[in-house]
Design a protein around this motif. Sequence first.
Motif, PDB file in Angstrom:
ATOM      1  N   GLN A 137       0.827  -1.203   0.000  1.00 13.06           N
ATOM      2  CA  GLN A 137       0.000   0.000   0.000  1.00 13.06           C
ATOM      3  C   GLN A 137       0.865   1.258   0.000  1.00 13.06           C
ATOM      4  OE1 GLN A 137      -3.350  -0.054  -0.376  1.00 13.06           O
ATOM      5  NE2 GLN A 137      -3.003  -2.235  -0.634  1.00 13.06           N
ATOM      6  N   ALA A 138       1.951   1.235   0.740  1.00 15.76           N
ATOM      7  CA  ALA A 138       2.849   2.391   0.796  1.00 15.76           C
ATOM      8  C   ALA A 138       3.550   2.598  -0.541  1.00 15.76           C
ATOM      9  CB  ALA A 138       3.876   2.211   1.908  1.00 15.76           C
ATOM     10  N   LEU A 139       3.947   1.518  -1.201  1.00 15.29           N
ATOM     11  CA  LEU A 139       4.602   1.648  -2.503  1.00 15.29           C
ATOM     12  C   LEU A 139       3.646   2.211  -3.547  1.00 15.29           C
ATOM     13  CD1 LEU A 139       6.792  -1.557  -2.665  1.00 15.29           C
ATOM     14  CD2 LEU A 139       7.576   0.796  -2.567  1.00 15.29           C
ATOM     15  N   ALA A 140       2.369   1.870  -3.420  1.00 20.55           N
ATOM     16  CA  ALA A 140       1.379   2.445  -4.331  1.00 20.55           C
ATOM     17  C   ALA A 140       1.239   3.944  -4.086  1.00 20.55           C
ATOM     18  CB  ALA A 140       0.036   1.752  -4.159  1.00 20.55           C
ATOM     19  N   GLY A 141       1.561   4.377  -2.871  1.00 15.13           N
ATOM     20  CA  GLY A 141       1.504   5.792  -2.521  1.00 15.13           C
ATOM     21  C   GLY A 141       2.828   6.499  -2.713  1.00 15.13           C
ATOM     22  N   LYS A 142       3.753   5.881  -3.418  1.00 10.36           N
ATOM     23  CA  LYS A 142       5.040   6.502  -3.783  1.00 10.36           C
ATOM     24  C   LYS A 142       5.946   6.761  -2.572  1.00 10.36           C
ATOM     25  CE  LYS A 142       3.809   7.155  -8.158  1.00 10.36           C
ATOM     26  NZ  LYS A 142       2.836   6.144  -8.413  1.00 10.36           N
ATOM     27  N   VAL A 143       6.229   5.712  -1.828  1.00 15.00           N
ATOM     28  CA  VAL A 143       7.183   5.832  -0.720  1.00 15.00           C
ATOM     29  C   VAL A 143       8.603   5.799  -1.291  1.00 15.00           C
ATOM     30  CG1 VAL A 143       7.400   3.376  -0.228  1.00 15.00           C
ATOM     31  CG2 VAL A 143       7.646   4.997   1.618  1.00 15.00           C
ATOM     32  N   ARG A 144       9.556   6.323  -0.548  1.00 13.21           N
ATOM     33  CA  ARG A 144      10.952   6.347  -1.010  1.00 13.21           C
ATOM     34  C   ARG A 144      11.481   4.923  -1.188  1.00 13.21           C
ATOM     35  NH1 ARG A 144      12.232   9.606   3.683  1.00 13.21           N
ATOM     36  NH2 ARG A 144      13.653   7.906   4.132  1.00 13.21           N
ATOM     37  N   PRO A 145      12.229   4.672  -2.274  1.00 13.89           N
ATOM     38  CA  PRO A 145      12.760   3.321  -2.504  1.00 13.89           C
ATOM     39  C   PRO A 145      13.716   2.847  -1.417  1.00 13.89           C
ATOM     40  CG  PRO A 145      12.909   4.633  -4.503  1.00 13.89           C
ATOM     41  CD  PRO A 145      12.480   5.561  -3.406  1.00 13.89           C
ATOM     42  N   SER A 146      14.489   3.743  -0.828  1.00 13.73           N
ATOM     43  CA  SER A 146      15.421   3.325   0.227  1.00 13.73           C
ATOM     44  C   SER A 146      14.662   2.838   1.454  1.00 13.73           C
ATOM     45  CB  SER A 146      16.351   4.470   0.595  1.00 13.73           C
ATOM     46  OG  SER A 146      15.610   5.577   1.056  1.00 13.73           O
ATOM     47  N   ARG A 147      13.565   3.483   1.776  1.00 13.52           N
ATOM     48  CA  ARG A 147      12.761   3.042   2.911  1.00 13.52           C
ATOM     49  C   ARG A 147      12.101   1.699   2.612  1.00 13.52           C
ATOM     50  NH1 ARG A 147       7.862   5.990   6.209  1.00 13.52           N
ATOM     51  NH2 ARG A 147       7.284   4.104   7.298  1.00 13.52           N
ATOM     52  N   ALA A 148      11.623   1.533   1.392  1.00  6.63           N
ATOM     53  CA  ALA A 148      11.000   0.265   1.007  1.00  6.63           C
ATOM     54  C   ALA A 148      12.013  -0.873   1.086  1.00  6.63           C
ATOM     55  CB  ALA A 148      10.412   0.370  -0.392  1.00  6.63           C
ATOM     56  N   ALA A 149      13.232  -0.631   0.642  1.00 10.24           N
ATOM     57  CA  ALA A 149      14.268  -1.657   0.689  1.00 10.24           C
ATOM     58  C   ALA A 149      14.612  -2.012   2.134  1.00 10.24           C
ATOM     59  CB  ALA A 149      15.515  -1.177  -0.044  1.00 10.24           C
ATOM     60  N   GLU A 180      12.604  -1.836   4.690  1.00  9.08           N
ATOM     61  CA  GLU A 180      11.485  -2.595   5.241  1.00  9.08           C
ATOM     62  C   GLU A 180      11.508  -4.042   4.758  1.00  9.08           C
ATOM     63  OE1 GLU A 180       8.031  -0.363   4.186  1.00  9.08           O
ATOM     64  OE2 GLU A 180       8.406   1.168   5.706  1.00  9.08           O
ATOM     65  N   VAL A 181      11.870  -4.252   3.499  1.00  4.20           N
ATOM     66  CA  VAL A 181      11.967  -5.615   2.967  1.00  4.20           C
ATOM     67  C   VAL A 181      13.043  -6.385   3.717  1.00  4.20           C
ATOM     68  CG1 VAL A 181      12.659  -6.975   0.956  1.00  4.20           C
ATOM     69  CG2 VAL A 181      11.075  -5.079   0.679  1.00  4.20           C
ATOM     70  N   LEU A 182      14.205  -5.771   3.894  1.00  2.00           N
ATOM     71  CA  LEU A 182      15.294  -6.435   4.613  1.00  2.00           C
ATOM     72  C   LEU A 182      14.910  -6.755   6.054  1.00  2.00           C
ATOM     73  CD1 LEU A 182      18.394  -4.490   3.267  1.00  2.00           C
ATOM     74  CD2 LEU A 182      17.664  -6.811   2.691  1.00  2.00           C
ATOM     75  N   ALA A 183      14.218  -5.843   6.699  1.00  2.00           N
ATOM     76  CA  ALA A 183      13.808  -6.067   8.084  1.00  2.00           C
ATOM     77  C   ALA A 183      12.794  -7.208   8.170  1.00  2.00           C
ATOM     78  CB  ALA A 183      13.216  -4.792   8.674  1.00  2.00           C
ATOM     79  N   ARG A 184      11.831  -7.220   7.257  1.00  2.00           N
ATOM     80  CA  ARG A 184      10.828  -8.282   7.248  1.00  2.00           C
ATOM     81  C   ARG A 184      11.477  -9.652   7.091  1.00  2.00           C
ATOM     82  NH1 ARG A 184       7.713  -9.215   3.132  1.00  2.00           N
ATOM     83  NH2 ARG A 184       8.512  -7.545   1.848  1.00  2.00           N
ATOM     84  N   PHE A 185      12.369  -9.760   6.119  1.00  5.87           N
ATOM     85  CA  PHE A 185      13.000 -11.047   5.873  1.00  5.87           C
ATOM     86  C   PHE A 185      13.984 -11.424   6.967  1.00  5.87           C
ATOM     87  CE2 PHE A 185      11.392 -10.630   1.518  1.00  5.87           C
ATOM     88  CZ  PHE A 185      10.843 -11.899   1.390  1.00  5.87           C
ATOM     89  N   ALA A 186      14.639 -10.460   7.579  1.00  4.52           N
ATOM     90  CA  ALA A 186      15.564 -10.764   8.677  1.00  4.52           C
ATOM     91  C   ALA A 186      14.814 -11.384   9.855  1.00  4.52           C
ATOM     92  CB  ALA A 186      16.305  -9.504   9.113  1.00  4.52           C
ATOM     93  N   VAL A 187      13.660 -10.842  10.174  1.00  2.43           N
ATOM     94  CA  VAL A 187      12.862 -11.392  11.280  1.00  2.43           C
ATOM     95  C   VAL A 187      12.350 -12.782  10.916  1.00  2.43           C
ATOM     96  CG1 VAL A 187      10.730 -11.082  12.602  1.00  2.43           C
ATOM     97  CG2 VAL A 187      12.236  -9.132  12.189  1.00  2.43           C
TER      98      VAL A 187
END
Length: 99
Positions: free
Chosen positions: A39-51, A53-60
């Motif tokens: 949902q955030a990516l559809a709202g044009k969130v910064r790519p560095s923040r998205a990356a 969040e992906v790393l944090a999700r997969f790390a957990v």
Amino acid sequence: MAFDVALPEWTVVAGLPLCLLAGVALGLAHFGALWRQAQALAGKVRPSRAAAEVLARFAVLVAGFVAASLLGAGPLLALALGVMIGRWLVMRRVERADP
């Protein structure tokens, strides 16, 4: 280097429901965060923040699976089943919210 956790058999069997519940919580957190991130990516969130969040999700997620794997195959399978149940619960919630 192998990690050998010498636990009595009854503690592993008693820990299976806990691993299942931990898996459900992990699945809810992982797939819920995935939905919020989409949902955030559809709202044009910064790519560095998205990356990040992906790393944090997969790390957990990986940390949970590694911890369960150190306890053996049963706890690992219980955690994996719990993650799939958590995914199913998130998908049900998303399907109801999305027309």
